[in-house]
Design a protein around this motif. Structure first.
Motif, PDB file in Angstrom:
ATOM      1  N   LEU A 210       0.848  -1.194   0.000  1.00 57.94           N
ATOM      2  CA  LEU A 210       0.000   0.000   0.000  1.00 57.94           C
ATOM      3  C   LEU A 210       0.882   1.242   0.000  1.00 57.94           C
ATOM      4  O   LEU A 210       1.633   1.488   0.944  1.00 57.94           O
ATOM      5  N   ALA A 211       0.803   2.030  -1.074  1.00 58.02           N
ATOM      6  CA  ALA A 211       1.566   3.276  -1.168  1.00 58.02           C
ATOM      7  C   ALA A 211       0.756   4.414  -0.548  1.00 58.02           C
ATOM      8  O   ALA A 211      -0.434   4.578  -0.834  1.00 58.02           O
ATOM      9  N   LEU A 212       1.418   5.187   0.318  1.00 62.27           N
ATOM     10  CA  LEU A 212       0.782   6.345   0.945  1.00 62.27           C
ATOM     11  C   LEU A 212       1.596   7.594   0.659  1.00 62.27           C
ATOM     12  O   LEU A 212       2.826   7.544   0.589  1.00 62.27           O
ATOM     13  N   ALA A 218       1.299  10.867   7.802  1.00 62.64           N
ATOM     14  CA  ALA A 218       1.500  11.736   8.967  1.00 62.64           C
ATOM     15  C   ALA A 218       0.175  12.125   9.629  1.00 62.64           C
ATOM     16  O   ALA A 218       0.058  12.111  10.861  1.00 62.64           O
ATOM     17  N   LEU A 219      -0.824  12.459   8.822  1.00 59.26           N
ATOM     18  CA  LEU A 219      -2.079  12.976   9.353  1.00 59.26           C
ATOM     19  C   LEU A 219      -3.142  11.906   9.555  1.00 59.26           C
ATOM     20  O   LEU A 219      -4.118  12.124  10.276  1.00 59.26           O
ATOM     21  N   GLY A 220      -2.956  10.740   8.916  1.00 57.31           N
ATOM     22  CA  GLY A 220      -4.007   9.724   8.911  1.00 57.31           C
ATOM     23  C   GLY A 220      -4.948   9.964   7.743  1.00 57.31           C
ATOM     24  O   GLY A 220      -5.059  11.088   7.230  1.00 57.31           O
ATOM     25  N   ALA A 221      -5.604   8.919   7.299  1.00 61.73           N
ATOM     26  CA  ALA A 221      -6.491   9.072   6.140  1.00 61.73           C
ATOM     27  C   ALA A 221      -7.378   7.845   6.023  1.00 61.73           C
ATOM     28  O   ALA A 221      -7.165   6.818   6.684  1.00 61.73           O
ATOM     29  N   PRO A 237      -4.019   5.107  10.462  1.00 64.42           N
ATOM     30  CA  PRO A 237      -3.828   5.943  11.659  1.00 64.42           C
ATOM     31  C   PRO A 237      -2.788   7.030  11.414  1.00 64.42           C
ATOM     32  O   PRO A 237      -1.850   6.853  10.621  1.00 64.42           O
ATOM     33  N   ALA A 238      -2.945   8.147  12.098  1.00 61.73           N
ATOM     34  CA  ALA A 238      -1.946   9.220  12.015  1.00 61.73           C
ATOM     35  C   ALA A 238      -0.605   8.705  12.539  1.00 61.73           C
ATOM     36  O   ALA A 238      -0.547   7.929  13.488  1.00 61.73           O
ATOM     37  N   GLY A 239       0.460   9.132  11.896  1.00 60.80           N
ATOM     38  CA  GLY A 239       1.793   8.730  12.313  1.00 60.80           C
ATOM     39  C   GLY A 239       2.196   7.340  11.839  1.00 60.80           C
ATOM     40  O   GLY A 239       3.096   6.734  12.411  1.00 60.80           O
ATOM     41  N   THR A 240       1.551   6.860  10.786  1.00 67.43           N
ATOM     42  CA  THR A 240       1.892   5.531  10.250  1.00 67.43           C
ATOM     43  C   THR A 240       3.250   5.576   9.559  1.00 67.43           C
ATOM     44  O   THR A 240       3.520   6.458   8.740  1.00 67.43           O
ATOM     45  N   SER A 258      -9.053 -15.737   8.478  1.00 64.24           N
ATOM     46  CA  SER A 258      -7.728 -15.315   8.020  1.00 64.24           C
ATOM     47  C   SER A 258      -7.825 -13.855   7.617  1.00 64.24           C
ATOM     48  O   SER A 258      -8.913 -13.328   7.396  1.00 64.24           O
ATOM     49  N   ASP A 259      -6.678 -13.208   7.515  1.00 61.51           N
ATOM     50  CA  ASP A 259      -6.669 -11.760   7.355  1.00 61.51           C
ATOM     51  C   ASP A 259      -5.918 -11.317   6.103  1.00 61.51           C
ATOM     52  O   ASP A 259      -5.129 -12.071   5.528  1.00 61.51           O
ATOM     53  N   LEU A 260      -6.169 -10.068   5.733  1.00 56.89           N
ATOM     54  CA  LEU A 260      -5.473  -9.397   4.638  1.00 56.89           C
ATOM     55  C   LEU A 260      -4.644  -8.272   5.244  1.00 56.89           C
ATOM     56  O   LEU A 260      -5.143  -7.481   6.046  1.00 56.89           O
ATOM     57  N   TYR A 261      -3.360  -8.215   4.878  1.00 60.07           N
ATOM     58  CA  TYR A 261      -2.453  -7.211   5.442  1.00 60.07           C
ATOM     59  C   TYR A 261      -1.967  -6.266   4.352  1.00 60.07           C
ATOM     60  O   TYR A 261      -1.480  -6.713   3.303  1.00 60.07           O
ATOM     61  N   ALA A 262      -2.078  -4.966   4.641  1.00 63.92           N
ATOM     62  CA  ALA A 262      -1.520  -3.938   3.763  1.00 63.92           C
ATOM     63  C   ALA A 262      -0.158  -3.524   4.326  1.00 63.92           C
ATOM     64  O   ALA A 262      -0.064  -3.097   5.477  1.00 63.92           O
ATOM     65  N   ILE A 263       0.887  -3.681   3.528  1.00 65.07           N
ATOM     66  CA  ILE A 263       2.235  -3.293   3.942  1.00 65.07           C
ATOM     67  C   ILE A 263       2.496  -1.879   3.433  1.00 65.07           C
ATOM     68  O   ILE A 263       2.546  -1.650   2.222  1.00 65.07           O
ATOM     69  N   VAL A 264       2.687  -0.949   4.357  1.00 62.61           N
ATOM     70  CA  VAL A 264       2.765   0.470   4.002  1.00 62.61           C
ATOM     71  C   VAL A 264       4.119   0.826   3.397  1.00 62.61           C
ATOM     72  O   VAL A 264       5.180   0.433   3.916  1.00 62.61           O
ATOM     73  N   HIS A 265       4.069   1.565   2.299  1.00 66.06           N
ATOM     74  CA  HIS A 265       5.255   2.183   1.692  1.00 66.06           C
ATOM     75  C   HIS A 265       4.914   3.654   1.470  1.00 66.06           C
ATOM     76  O   HIS A 265       3.904   3.974   0.850  1.00 66.06           O
ATOM     77  N   ILE A 266       5.754   4.533   1.985  1.00 67.86           N
ATOM     78  CA  ILE A 266       5.501   5.968   1.834  1.00 67.86           C
ATOM     79  C   ILE A 266       6.212   6.465   0.591  1.00 67.86           C
ATOM     80  O   ILE A 266       7.434   6.307   0.445  1.00 67.86           O
ATOM     81  N   ASP A 267       5.442   7.051  -0.311  1.00 72.92           N
ATOM     82  CA  ASP A 267       5.970   7.544  -1.582  1.00 72.92           C
ATOM     83  C   ASP A 267       5.971   9.068  -1.573  1.00 72.92           C
ATOM     84  O   ASP A 267       5.252   9.703  -0.793  1.00 72.92           O
ATOM     85  N   VAL A 268       6.806   9.662  -2.416  1.00 73.15           N
ATOM     86  CA  VAL A 268       6.872  11.122  -2.524  1.00 73.15           C
ATOM     87  C   VAL A 268       6.708  11.514  -3.989  1.00 73.15           C
ATOM     88  O   VAL A 268       7.000  10.718  -4.893  1.00 73.15           O
TER      89      VAL A 268
END
Length: 296
Positions: A210-212, A218-221, A237-240, A258-268
């Protein structure tokens, strides 16, 4: 009946041990499986390897096979002496059976003179199928094409929801027909999951990237993310931080378990407008955040 050199089929010596037999079969199965190879003759090679493996892994069948001697592959041969003992009262002719059935009878159905024929379990089959992640989650039905002594037949198999990679199913009594009252054989079915462009399975759980944007992290979304059942909203959540796993409960391969997991990647942004650049410069001026502060 034509002789088949099972040792030659698997590419092993005649004194090979069980471990060598298994390794040779698995290598050929990975190369020639119809779901993997589309080369001409791949399916036939796969079936020949499976037939050879089914015989040589079984001590009794292998002993019976070795008793046939070592004719040239493809050479016709006559019924062995055991045939009259094992099949004289079965109503079958030598031409009605295949080599696998003959070896099963010779290996397990020997009898003494004047005694009734011993029951012989039908032939077991091993095969594999590939299904999609969506089918694994919801369940599906597949058709298996099997070749046995009675010819080719099609068997419909139901795969229950929640199938996983390399899961093995045993279909009792769906293999070859037993002889002299023996139980029908089984089918051993191994499931493979087809690659997916978004999701990666791990057991029954699923993962995706998951690209953020920096401000979302920073703010949450609330962002829209994909699942096998369609898009849903995920609360960030804010501060991810990058690398964090955000869980969507019950969205894996087994509904509710069973669950689904989003692995966070911060993009610019790769380029900035002048107003965006001004805002980043202002943030750099007033912020005291140092991501390397904990680095020695």
């Amino acid at each position: 009946m034509k002789y088949k050199d099972y040792y030659e089929t698997l590419g092993i010596p005649r004194d090979a041990d069980l471990d060598q037999i298994k390794k040779a079969y698995r290598k050929l199965a990975r190369t020639h499986h119809p779901d993997v190879s589309k080369a001409p003759g791949a399916e036939a090679c796969f079936k020949e390897a499976a037939e050879a493996y089914a015989t040589l892994k079984d001590t009794a069948k292998r002993a019976a096979y070795d008793e046939l001697g070592h004719p040239q592959p493809g050479a016709e041969f006559s019924p062995p002496p055991q045939w009259q003992q094992d099949f004289s009262t079965s109503g079958q002719s030598f031409e009605d059976i295949d080599l696998a059935d003959l070896l099963a009878a010779m290996g397990r159905g020997r009898q003494g003179a004047g005694r009734a024929a011993m029951p012989v379990k039908g032939r077991d089959f091993e095969t594999g199928i590939t299904i999609t992640l969506a089918d694994a989650r919801r369940g599906t039905s597949v058709n298996l094409n099997l070749q046995d002594g009675t010819g080719e037949r099609t068997l419909e198999v139901t795969i229950a929801p929640g199938a996983r990679q390399d899961q093995k199913l045993r279909l009792r009594g769906k293999g070859g027909k037993g002889l002299h009252g023996g139980a029908d054989g089984d089918i051993y079915l191994q499931i493979s999951l087809a690659p997916h462009p978004v999701f990666r399975p791990d057991g029954l759980d699923l993962y995706f990237d998951l690209a953020l944007a920096p401000w979302e992290a920073a703010l949450g979304a609330e962002v829209q993310v994909p699942t096998l059942d369609g898009p849903v909203l995920l609360t960030v959540p804010a501060g991810t931080r990058s690398g964090r796993k955000l869980r969507l409960r019950g969205r894996g391969l087994r509904d509710g378990h069973s669950d689904l997991y989003a692995i966070v990647h911060i993009d610019v942004p790769s380029t900035l407008t002048e107003p965006e650049r001004a805002l980043y410069l202002e943030l750099a001026r007033i912020s005291h955040f140092n991501p390397r502060a904990a680095t020695p």
